[in-house]
Design a protein around this motif. Structure first.
Motif: not given
Length: 816
Positions: A683-703
């Protein structure tokens, strides 16, 4: 015999030079002139018709008129959109694409309209087509990433990467198939990899019932499934009985203290930027377990293990509910169950902020999955925040009384009272029973004149054995708006920066001498005027165009000699600001609501009146998710033109910081990992087409991550000085540890002026952080250098209008 073929001989020139048509040329010339005049007069509909005529009659002019045609199309499309003329809007785009079928800008713009109208699949197709035409087109990239987040939410990747969850489901399915089940009904198992030959569902959210599993299973049992296994006929083979995986669930809950939850759901401060907040009334988030408002969700979701500041359990986990998914009578009777009350012994001391809820999903009699806060799972926990206006401290020996119901097929848990020393205290009605309600004096301290008898009477007045007779009157703010209101360092910084600006402007006026209007009535700002101010010196005009609820305009008005304009739009929110103004001694005429006075929301950045300019314009620059707002620099360019001498945009500049990190968590949230098929499905080749390089709503202090470098300055956005900006910048970052660089988290230092700034990365911040996730991790050794490249992209939307869009493109090279 003569050659009768009409085909010319090879090499023969057979072109006919078209004759000039003076009438046609005259029509083209006049139509082009009319189009440009209409464009100048902002008559975009007529200009669009003229451009269509010109370009159809004279295609040779396409290159010359393409930018003006685009600009006209986009403006006319916006007008049609605002008028609700949707069919006309798309007819215009179709006519434009007949002339420019491979124009990626027009194709992308049409996709943006489709996306706003909810046609996300069609929008994705347009963004993808624009990228095929121009792979480095930043607007299309950004739009495709945005629609990809809608079409495939990030939790899909987490679930597909959750090997424990997948393996448990697979075991349960295989066991059922080996036992004789040979038919399949797949209900909402996401990508479908769990469906082999059985009834399988995973329509469960953090609160178990939020995705409609109860309604789905009732319909399946009544219309689609074979009868369940009966105790009266145990000999019936599995192939002739219906069965559901999972077989059932047990729901658990726990009372917690958590500052992060508290500040997102209710007002925690008594003063904001020098303004007393008591007059604001009761404020809380749109998350409520009460039955008064069916439009609100009863819970939100959080991953307790990642909350900044952590949490403190106040009770032991308790069993809130058991449900059998293979019992249709139990499912049908769930919503009609009477409200149950449980009494929970309090085991820890602290403020009651929320009930945290999770569940154990029983796949069959032997296998189960837990979504608890200590589990490494793809699920978050459901959070039922306490919305009472007062803090209520619990202590060991108390009993917390919780009501549990399943109205509207939602699981609802509500903390209603505390039992202490044989008495029940209703949480809606009282403060800490050990601390009587004292009226604060001017200094904010309790009134010391209350004697012991008065304190006892005040405490007894809080006692209640029943809930309040009527619904509470409250104003609803979004969770991010509530967290912003609770951000005291942010407002204190703005207060000092505004005070300094107003002081400087007053000093400048005193040096220049009295203005022409000083001592006279102020020129009215609107026609008709909303009410004249008291005669006196000309005021300083301040405009706040923050998104959502903001008190910055009121803070400006409280400085004195200031006429402040707010862009707050909701009537309820305007009423809160008016109450705060009256309570804090701000004259009624010193605060206006700008959107009530302009017809077009897009025209919010304009002069307060023909004769006046703004002393300060406050721009909302960073989204709560951690990204710079779109078209920020365009707004800043316009705002600079509307400032008086010495006036200022707040903030004046933004500095972007980042660092190198290694985080498997971000990888798991970005794409299906590994080369092996997921449960046998590639399934990876199909769903990975929808990957995005920028992730938002992160809490860097607890990541969960390893820092591989110190923080570095990546980019500067100067809103007051365009010449100080750059379009491309290389930054070299030295690795402070060996590892794999998987992402570059980034945040902002927002400079209000030269001395005062606020960060989007601290414990009081209402902002989250974002991160660029590398497509391929980069191995580094301590001391290596990595090159990051930040770019500011400039696109033209018209003959004279330039929009600057900022995108951070991180290319990396290991340099020893």
């Amino acid at each position: 015999m003569p050659n009768t073929s009409t085909r010319p001989k090879r090499g023969r020139r057979n072109r006919r030079v078209p004759r000039e048509d003076p009438a046609r040329n005259e029509l083209v010339s006049r139509s082009l002139e009319s189009a440009q005049q209409c464009l100048f007069n902002q008559d975009y509909g007529t200009a669009f018709v003229h451009y269509l005529l010109v370009l159809n009659l004279a295609p040779v002019l396409k290159d010359f008129a393409s930018e003006s045609f685009r600009f006209t199309l986009f403006k006319w499309a916006d007008e049609l959109d605002s008028l609700g003329r949707i069919q006309d809007l798309f007819d215009c785009y179709e006519q434009a694409l007949e002339l420019f079928p491979t124009d990626e800008v027009i194709i992308n713009s049409m996709g943006e309209h489709l996306f706003r109208m909810g046609f996300r699949d069609e929008a994705a197709g347009h963004f993808h087509k624009a990228l095929k035409l121009k792979p480095d087109y930043p607007e299309a990239k950004e739009n495709f990433y945005r629609v990809a987040n809608w079409l495939v939410e990030r939790w899909h990747f987490l679930m597909l990467n959750d090997r424990r969850r997948n393996h448990k489901y697979q075991q349960a399915i295989q066991k059922a198939v080996e036992g004789g089940c040979n038919t399949v009904l797949d209900i909402g198992t996401g990508t479908g990899i769990l469906g082999v030959s059985l009834v399988v569902t995973e329509t469960v959210d953090a609160g178990l019932f939020g995705e409609g599993i109860i309604e789905s299973l009732i319909h399946a049992w009544n219309h689609l499934l074979l009868p369940p296994q009966s105790t009266q006929d145990p000999s019936r083979p599995p192939s002739q009985t219906g069965r559901v995986i999972p077989a059932g669930a047990t729901v658990f809950g726990m009372a917690v203290q958590c500052l992060e939850i508290r500040r997102h759901h209710r007002l925690c401060v008594s003063e904001v930027g020098g303004l007393a907040t008591a007059a604001a009334g009761e404020l809380h988030s749109p998350v409520s377990c009460s039955s008064e408002d069916d439009s609100t969700e009863p819970y939100t979701t959080e991953r307790l293990s990642r909350l900044p500041g952590g949490y403190t359990p106040l009770t032991e986990p308790f069993n809130a509910l058991d449900i059998d998914f293979n019992n249709v009578q139990e499912l049908e009777g769930l919503c009609s169950r009477e409200v149950s009350r449980v009494r929970l012994p309090v085991t820890g001391e602290g403020l009651l902020d929320a009930l945290a809820v999770w569940f154990q999903l029983h796949l069959d009699q032997e296998s189960s999955l837990s979504t608890g806060p200590k589990e490494d799972t793809c699920w978050e926990q459901a959070i039922y925040p306490v919305q009472t206006p007062h803090n209520f401290p619990l202590r060991p020996g108390d009993e917390l009384i919780v009501e549990i119901s399943c109205r509207d097929a939602y699981l609802r848990l509500c903390s209603v009272a505390v039992a202490r020393d044989g008495r029940e205290f209703c949480l809606d009605d009282c403060l800490d029973p050990d601390k009587p309600r004292n009226n604060p004096g001017p200094s904010g301290n309790p009134n010391p004149s209350l004697n012991a008898e008065a304190e006892l009477c005040s405490a007894l007045a809080c006692l209640g054995t029943e809930q309040s007779s009527g619904p509470r009157d409250y104003t609803m703010l979004e969770c991010a708006e509530m967290a912003l209101l609770n951000n005291q360092p942010y407002h204190d910084s703005f207060r000092r920066a505004l005070a300094k600006l107003i002081t400087n402007l007053k000093d400048a006026r005193s040096v220049q001498g009295p203005s022409q209007g000083e001592g006279l009535e102020v020129m009215p700002l609107t026609d008709p005027p909303s009410g004249p101010m008291d005669p006196g010196p000309d005021p300083f005009y301040v405009l706040d165009v923050s998104e959502g609820f903001s008190v910055l305009s009121l803070m400006a008005a409280s400085q004195g000699q200031v006429k402040a304009y707010s862009s707050v739009e909701k009537t309820q929110h305007q009423a809160v600001l008016r109450r705060l103004a009256r309570a804090n001694g701000v004259p009624e005429e010193a605060l206006e609501f700008w959107l009530n006075q302009v017809e077009d929301e897009q025209a919010v950045l304009q002069r307060p009146s023909r004769e006046k300019l703004w002393s300060a314009i406050i721009l909302d620059c960073v989204e709560t998710c951690g990204l710079v707002r779109q078209k920020l620099m365009e707004k800043a360019t316009l705002a600079r033109c509307l400032l008086e001498d010495g006036g200022q945009i707040f903030p004046e500049r933004i500095v972007v910081y980042g660092m190198l990190v290694e985080s498997d968590t971000l990888l798991l949230e970005s794409a299906v990992q590994g080369q092996e098929p997921t449960l046998g499905f590639n399934i990876a080749p199909f769903i990975n087409q929808f990957t995005v390089p920028v992730h938002v709503f992160l809490d860097l202090s607890t990541l969960q991550c390893r820092h591989l470098s110190d923080s570095v300055e990546l980019f500067i956005l100067d809103l007051m000085n365009t010449n100080a900006n750059y379009t491309n910048r290389d930054v070299k970052v030295q690795a402070s540890a060996s590892g794999r660089v998987t992402a570059v988290p980034f945040w902002y230092q927002i400079h209000l002026n030269e001395e005062i700034s606020v960060s989007t990365f601290n414990q009081d911040s209402h902002w989250k952080q974002a991160a660029v996730v590398l497509h391929q991790p980069l191995a580094v050794r301590e001391g290596d250098w990595v090159r990051l490249n930040g770019k500011k992209n400039v696109s033209y939307t018209g003959p004279t209008k330039c929009i600057c869009k900022h995108q951070f493109i991180f290319t990396n090279e290991r340099q020893t």
